[in-house]
Design an enzyme around this catalytic site. Structure first.
Site, mmCIF file in Angstrom:
data_model
loop_
_atom_site.group_PDB
_atom_site.id
_atom_site.type_symbol
_atom_site.label_atom_id
_atom_site.label_comp_id
_atom_site.label_asym_id
_atom_site.label_seq_id
_atom_site.Cartn_x
_atom_site.Cartn_y
_atom_site.Cartn_z
ATOM 1 N N GLU A 156 0.830 -1.195 0.000
ATOM 2 C CA GLU A 156 0.000 0.000 0.000
ATOM 3 C C GLU A 156 0.865 1.245 0.000
ATOM 4 O O GLU A 156 1.961 1.270 0.549
ATOM 5 C CB GLU A 156 -0.906 -0.018 1.225
ATOM 6 C CG GLU A 156 -1.907 -1.152 1.096
ATOM 7 C CD GLU A 156 -2.824 -1.283 2.280
ATOM 8 O OE1 GLU A 156 -3.925 -1.796 2.105
ATOM 9 O OE2 GLU A 156 -2.430 -0.885 3.385
ATOM 10 N N CYS A 189 3.333 8.412 1.070
ATOM 11 C CA CYS A 189 3.929 7.481 2.020
ATOM 12 C C CYS A 189 4.160 6.170 1.263
ATOM 13 O O CYS A 189 3.231 5.587 0.707
ATOM 14 C CB CYS A 189 2.955 7.293 3.186
ATOM 15 S SG CYS A 189 3.513 6.146 4.428
ATOM 16 N N CYS A 216 6.444 -6.866 7.154
ATOM 17 C CA CYS A 216 7.608 -6.332 7.865
ATOM 18 C C CYS A 216 8.056 -7.359 8.898
ATOM 19 O O CYS A 216 7.227 -8.029 9.510
ATOM 20 C CB CYS A 216 7.239 -5.023 8.559
ATOM 21 S SG CYS A 216 8.654 -4.204 9.350
ATOM 22 N N CYS A 266 6.918 -4.695 15.574
ATOM 23 C CA CYS A 266 6.554 -3.695 16.591
ATOM 24 C C CYS A 266 5.119 -3.976 17.051
ATOM 25 O O CYS A 266 4.235 -4.237 16.230
ATOM 26 C CB CYS A 266 6.671 -2.286 16.026
ATOM 27 S SG CYS A 266 8.352 -1.872 15.505
ATOM 28 N N CYS A 281 1.996 -2.053 15.520
ATOM 29 C CA CYS A 281 1.968 -1.810 14.080
ATOM 30 C C CYS A 281 1.333 -2.981 13.333
ATOM 31 O O CYS A 281 1.710 -4.136 13.528
ATOM 32 C CB CYS A 281 3.383 -1.578 13.563
ATOM 33 S SG CYS A 281 3.458 -1.303 11.782
ATOM 34 N N CYS A 294 -1.252 5.554 10.075
ATOM 35 C CA CYS A 294 -0.026 4.865 10.448
ATOM 36 C C CYS A 294 -0.323 3.496 11.036
ATOM 37 O O CYS A 294 -1.169 3.364 11.907
ATOM 38 C CB CYS A 294 0.710 5.645 11.531
ATOM 39 S SG CYS A 294 1.742 6.900 10.854
HETATM 40 N N1 SAH Z 1 9.825 0.687 9.624
HETATM 41 C C1 SAH Z 1 9.894 2.109 9.593
HETATM 42 C C2 SAH Z 1 8.847 2.783 8.722
HETATM 43 C C3 SAH Z 1 7.440 2.272 8.775
HETATM 44 S S1 SAH Z 1 6.466 2.708 10.177
HETATM 45 C C4 SAH Z 1 9.856 2.662 10.991
HETATM 46 O O1 SAH Z 1 9.678 1.884 11.930
HETATM 47 O O2 SAH Z 1 10.051 3.852 11.182
HETATM 48 C C5 SAH Z 1 6.201 4.424 10.036
HETATM 49 C C6 SAH Z 1 5.836 5.067 11.369
HETATM 50 O O3 SAH Z 1 4.500 4.718 11.756
HETATM 51 C C7 SAH Z 1 6.735 4.618 12.486
HETATM 52 O O4 SAH Z 1 7.129 5.697 13.280
HETATM 53 C C8 SAH Z 1 5.821 3.678 13.215
HETATM 54 O O5 SAH Z 1 6.251 3.453 14.507
HETATM 55 C C9 SAH Z 1 4.498 4.387 13.110
HETATM 56 N N2 SAH Z 1 3.364 3.561 13.482
HETATM 57 C C10 SAH Z 1 3.213 2.250 13.273
HETATM 58 N N3 SAH Z 1 2.046 1.809 13.763
HETATM 59 C C11 SAH Z 1 1.419 2.872 14.291
HETATM 60 C C12 SAH Z 1 0.155 3.065 14.939
HETATM 61 N N4 SAH Z 1 -0.678 2.050 15.140
HETATM 62 N N5 SAH Z 1 -0.168 4.317 15.343
HETATM 63 C C13 SAH Z 1 0.673 5.345 15.129
HETATM 64 N N6 SAH Z 1 1.870 5.228 14.542
HETATM 65 C C14 SAH Z 1 2.245 4.005 14.121
#
Ligand code: SAH
Length: 350
Positions: A100, A113, A120, A124, A127, A341
């Site tokens: 996406e 974006c 991935c 995390c 995420c 995000c």
């Molecule tokens: N892998 C990279 C880029 C992808 S995530 C990274 O970790 O930076 C992009 C951003 O979205 C990151 O800062 C991530 O922590 C944030 N993110 C992921 N899930 C989220 C959520 N549920 N709410 C808010 N931010 C989120």
């Protein structure tokens, strides 16, 4: 059999070739190097998505280009638009995988974006992209293809590498794609308009600094100490906060570029006054750092993770500001299109 073997050896996707590489590549294949400029004109001024449309080139040469330098087959499989104007595209590739990419309009800006991997591996906790692991990394041309498809919706002014995947876990292909998008004879999008976001894969910082390109760098921090960060982000067990912040400090000293720390605020998890105070102390270890606070976008696989209320967010912001940390409170966009995000991908999986 023979033809197949020949093709896999010589076939290079056109959108993975940097503008300066065209001449030597053509020469090496016994093709006319002077065609390079016409090729670049077709690819990045006319933005063709089919070699047949490159009418400045002779027909037989177009046939050669089709077999030796095919254009990546990437299709928009689905589009969803959120009330705030954010548009999410589902982009599918030949092997059936899809990623996406999200288009985010704002005054004077049109930000894309972009994804670097299908899924991935970082896992995390908050995420969605990481909740099912990684399928594969994207190739440079597949990353470029996302940008080229998005251009049809308007002129992209900024790219954030914050879609699915971890860019430093797919360093070479990601960097090749970004260099191509940045190249003067390519789409020519300014390096300062391109932000790479990493969860903290430490070796990536030194490599990026050595590139000498002024891409922006964001680091997803999300917790001010190892106990909490390791719980939220498994990558912290490999590269704990001390090591990460050291790499960040080295990066800012070497490049004289700011690092932005992303901090997703999760209710009752990392949103206390003590967390904010500790975060301020940590961030101060990095010269030229700022903080983006992002209220959590709820994700279905962790119903226990909730968005903090406004009062808590303002308290958190206030503590950082009082500690003289340059801080922005970000608002999540695209919620009703599942484009916020961390919400990417899951909706499209069985
Ligand atoms: N892998 C990279 C880029 C992808 S995530 C990274 O970790 O930076 C992009 C951003 O979205 C990151 O800062 C991530 O922590 C944030 N993110 C992921 N899930 C989220 C959520 N549920 N709410 C808010 N931010 C989120």
């Amino acid at each position: 059999m023979c033809a197949l073997w020949y093709n896999t050896l010589t076939m290079t996707k056109a959108w993975s070739i940097l503008p300066d590489e065209w001449k030597p590549i053509l020469k090496e294949r016994g093709l006319r190097p002077f065609r390079a400029d016409q090729i670049l004109q077709s690819l990045y001024r006319d933005y063709i998505d089919d070699w047949d449309s490159a009418t400045t080139l002779p027909k037989d040469f177009r046939e050669t280009l089709k077999t030796e330098f095919p254009l990546t087959n990437a299709k928009i499989l689905d589009t969803s638009r959120s009330e705030d104007g954010t548009t999410k595209l589902l982009v599918g590739f030949d092997d059936g995988n899809s990623v996406e990419t999200v288009l985010i309009p704002a005054t004077g800006r049109f930000t894309q974006c972009i994804s670097t991997q299908v899924g991935c591996a970082m896992g995390c906790a908050f995420c969605a992209s990481g909740s099912r692991g990684v399928v594969r990394s994207l190739t440079a041309d597949e990353i470029v293809a996302q940008y080229l498809l998005a251009r049809k919706f308007g002129e992209i002014t900024n790219i954030v590498v914050m879609g699915m995947g971890e860019p430093f876990a797919n360093y070479d292909e990601t960097m090749r794609a970004l260099k191509l998008i940045n190249a003067g004879k390519g789409p020519n999008l300014g390096a300062r308009h391109i932000t790479i976001s990493t969860c903290g894969i430490v070796p990536g910082f030194e490599r990026l600094a050595a590139e000498g390109i002024q891409f922006e760098l964001s680091v997803s921090l999300h917790a001010p100490n190892d106990a909490l960060r390791s719980e939220l982000m498994p990558v912290n067990r490999r590269w704990p906060i001390d090591e990460l912040l050291q790499a960040c400090a080295d990066y800012t000293r070497k490049t004289k570029r700011i690092i932005t720390f992303e901090y997703t605020v999760i209710k009752g998890v990392n949103d206390s006054r003590a967390n904010a105070e500790e975060l301020a102390r940590q961030v101060k270890r990095v010269p030229m750092a700022k903080v983006n606070l992002i209220p959590l976008s709820p994700v279905s696989h962790r119903p226990d993770f909730k968005t903090p209320d406004e009062k808590t967010l303002l308290m958190f912001l206030d503590v950082l500001m009082k500690n003289k940390i340059q801080t922005m409170l970000r608002r999540s966009r695209g919620k009703d299109a599942n484009a916020a995000c961390g919400q990417l991908r899951l909706r499209n999986l069985p």
